[in-house]
Design a protein around this motif. Sequence first.
Motif, PDB file in Angstrom:
ATOM      1  N   VAL A 138       0.683  -0.985   0.200  1.00  0.00           N
ATOM      2  CA  VAL A 138       0.140   0.415  -0.012  1.00  0.00           C
ATOM      3  C   VAL A 138       0.923   1.371  -0.498  1.00  0.00           C
ATOM      4  N   ALA A 139       0.371   2.351  -0.924  1.00  0.00           N
ATOM      5  CA  ALA A 139       1.598   3.362  -1.479  1.00  0.00           C
ATOM      6  C   ALA A 139       1.268   4.806  -1.393  1.00  0.00           C
ATOM      7  N   GLY A 177       3.532  -4.158   2.802  1.00  0.00           N
ATOM      8  CA  GLY A 177       4.335  -3.344   3.340  1.00  0.00           C
ATOM      9  C   GLY A 177       3.991  -2.327   2.580  1.00  0.00           C
ATOM     10  N   LEU A 178       4.130  -1.054   3.386  1.00  0.00           N
ATOM     11  CA  LEU A 178       3.805   0.413   3.386  1.00  0.00           C
ATOM     12  C   LEU A 178       4.606   1.611   2.717  1.00  0.00           C
ATOM     13  N   VAL A 179       4.385   2.339   1.466  1.00  0.00           N
ATOM     14  CA  VAL A 179       5.271   3.487   1.419  1.00  0.00           C
ATOM     15  C   VAL A 179       4.450   4.945   1.850  1.00  0.00           C
ATOM     16  N   SER A 180       4.627   5.678   2.435  1.00  0.00           N
ATOM     17  CA  SER A 180       4.127   6.454   2.529  1.00  0.00           C
ATOM     18  C   SER A 180       5.099   8.654   2.141  1.00  0.00           C
ATOM     19  N   VAL A 184       4.394  -2.988  10.303  1.00  0.00           N
ATOM     20  CA  VAL A 184       5.241  -3.169   8.497  1.00  0.00           C
ATOM     21  C   VAL A 184       6.314  -2.725   8.096  1.00  0.00           C
ATOM     22  N   PRO A 185       6.948  -3.515   7.370  1.00  0.00           N
ATOM     23  CA  PRO A 185       7.955  -2.864   6.370  1.00  0.00           C
ATOM     24  C   PRO A 185       7.418  -1.835   5.764  1.00  0.00           C
ATOM     25  N   THR A 186       8.287  -0.801   5.824  1.00  0.00           N
ATOM     26  CA  THR A 186       7.411   1.131   5.429  1.00  0.00           C
ATOM     27  C   THR A 186       9.232   1.567   5.316  1.00  0.00           C
ATOM     28  N   ILE A 187       9.088   2.911   4.132  1.00  0.00           N
ATOM     29  CA  ILE A 187       9.612   3.427   3.579  1.00  0.00           C
ATOM     30  C   ILE A 187       9.033   4.088   3.845  1.00  0.00           C
ATOM     31  N   THR A 188       9.381   5.892   3.531  1.00  0.00           N
ATOM     32  CA  THR A 188       8.923   6.938   4.129  1.00  0.00           C
ATOM     33  C   THR A 188       9.688   7.841   2.886  1.00  0.00           C
ATOM     34  N   LEU A 189       9.275   8.861   2.566  1.00  0.00           N
ATOM     35  CA  LEU A 189       9.852   9.593   1.037  1.00  0.00           C
ATOM     36  C   LEU A 189       8.859  11.346   1.907  1.00  0.00           C
ATOM     37  N   GLU A 190      10.333  11.707   1.505  1.00  0.00           N
ATOM     38  CA  GLU A 190       9.813  13.101   1.425  1.00  0.00           C
ATOM     39  C   GLU A 190      10.853  14.229   0.374  1.00  0.00           C
ATOM     40  N   GLY A 191       9.665  14.876  -0.162  1.00  0.00           N
ATOM     41  CA  GLY A 191      10.520  16.147  -1.548  1.00  0.00           C
ATOM     42  C   GLY A 191      11.257  16.821  -0.906  1.00  0.00           C
ATOM     43  N   ASP A 192      12.319  17.163  -1.373  1.00  0.00           N
ATOM     44  CA  ASP A 192      13.140  18.719  -1.255  1.00  0.00           C
ATOM     45  C   ASP A 192      12.759  20.080  -1.146  1.00  0.00           C
ATOM     46  N   ALA A 229      10.893   2.699  -4.297  1.00  0.00           N
ATOM     47  CA  ALA A 229      10.541   2.582  -2.866  1.00  0.00           C
ATOM     48  C   ALA A 229       9.311   1.381  -3.009  1.00  0.00           C
ATOM     49  N   VAL A 230       8.224   1.110  -3.457  1.00  0.00           N
ATOM     50  CA  VAL A 230       7.332   0.017  -3.314  1.00  0.00           C
ATOM     51  C   VAL A 230       8.428  -1.432  -3.901  1.00  0.00           C
ATOM     52  N   VAL A 231       9.316  -1.343  -4.826  1.00  0.00           N
ATOM     53  CA  VAL A 231      10.112  -2.237  -4.794  1.00  0.00           C
ATOM     54  C   VAL A 231      11.087  -2.551  -3.514  1.00  0.00           C
ATOM     55  N   ASP A 232      11.992  -1.783  -3.113  1.00  0.00           N
ATOM     56  CA  ASP A 232      12.097  -2.130  -1.990  1.00  0.00           C
ATOM     57  C   ASP A 232      11.761  -2.411  -1.059  1.00  0.00           C
TER      58      ASP A 232
END
Length: 344
Positions: free
Chosen positions: A146-147, A169-172, A285-293, A337-340
């Motif tokens: 879920v992203a 897994g989560l990408v947020s 759950v496994p998570t990657i968070t993202l942020e733009g500069d 990020a989703v793949v990872d």
Amino acid sequence: MPEPMKPEPILPDEIDATRRDWIKGAGALLAAAPFAGIVPARAQPAGFGPLKRVEAGDLSVAFVEAGPRDGKPVLLLHGWPYDIHSYAEVAPILAASGYRVLIPFLRGYGETRFRSETTPRNGQQAALAADALAFLDALGIERALVAGYDWGARTACILAALSPERCKGLVSVSGYLIGSREANATPLPPKAELQWWYQFYFATERGREGYARYTRDFARLIWELASPRWRFDDATFARSAKAFENPDHVAVSIHNYRWRLGLAEGEARFDATERKLATFPTIAVPTITLEGDANGAPHPEPSAYARKFTGPYAHRTLTGGIGHNLPQEAPQAFAQAVVDVDAV
């Protein structure tokens, strides 16, 4: 902070046999035998395949799908005021990697419709999360990656927190976005409050009427403020702006922001869920968070939410002028990020 996750070969997903019907716990009813069909050609979104439809919970959900039907499911959730085209470039990247990509229009967007005229045009966070889980149930999907970003990231976080058995897994984008009306009652410093100007505008009847009258102009202004270095063209905006012509778009949008400030009531069937969310549950759950500069929208600092993720976790800040609509501005990084996170 943990080391960044590294991509590994994609392996077949093991379906979690356990199933906790969170929608039922929230008091929502699911369709026993949903029908998936094709939306008329006039509604087809640019850049995608046929727009499909499925009866799911409160909604008749319009969605697009890419990739093999037997691929690992990935649920991509858009935000306000955007639409499914935020993932127009993400979807083919993931599909080429073997994922089954599912991108629904949220309630109040595009061709998604309420199944009953009597259903409140509710924009509270628990209602949107119930929609997402009902959508997965209607398609027979037990577990998915879920992203999302903006409203979609909040919904994704809720699913990961309250229904972890449904989330591979989560990408947020912008991290942990679960909120509560109690917490929102606490004033912020003036500069922080200024970023929420539209929330206060929407609290007034003048604001509701203004958004209804100038929906496209308003949305374009939000795009420009939230992503000040994103040079989107008129055609790109117009492609998404069609989604705001949904008859319930204004009502759902206004309710979302009024509910946050305690100026509009939610539905009693979601009270138990909101009480759980008000405790700010952790996400395992496994998570990657993202942020733009260059995110010009209100967003927390990564250090403020890192401890809310108790499982495998990594944060990535993308440079180069990336704003709020991160999947559309940096599709390759979002897809990676989703793949990872799947490889954990």
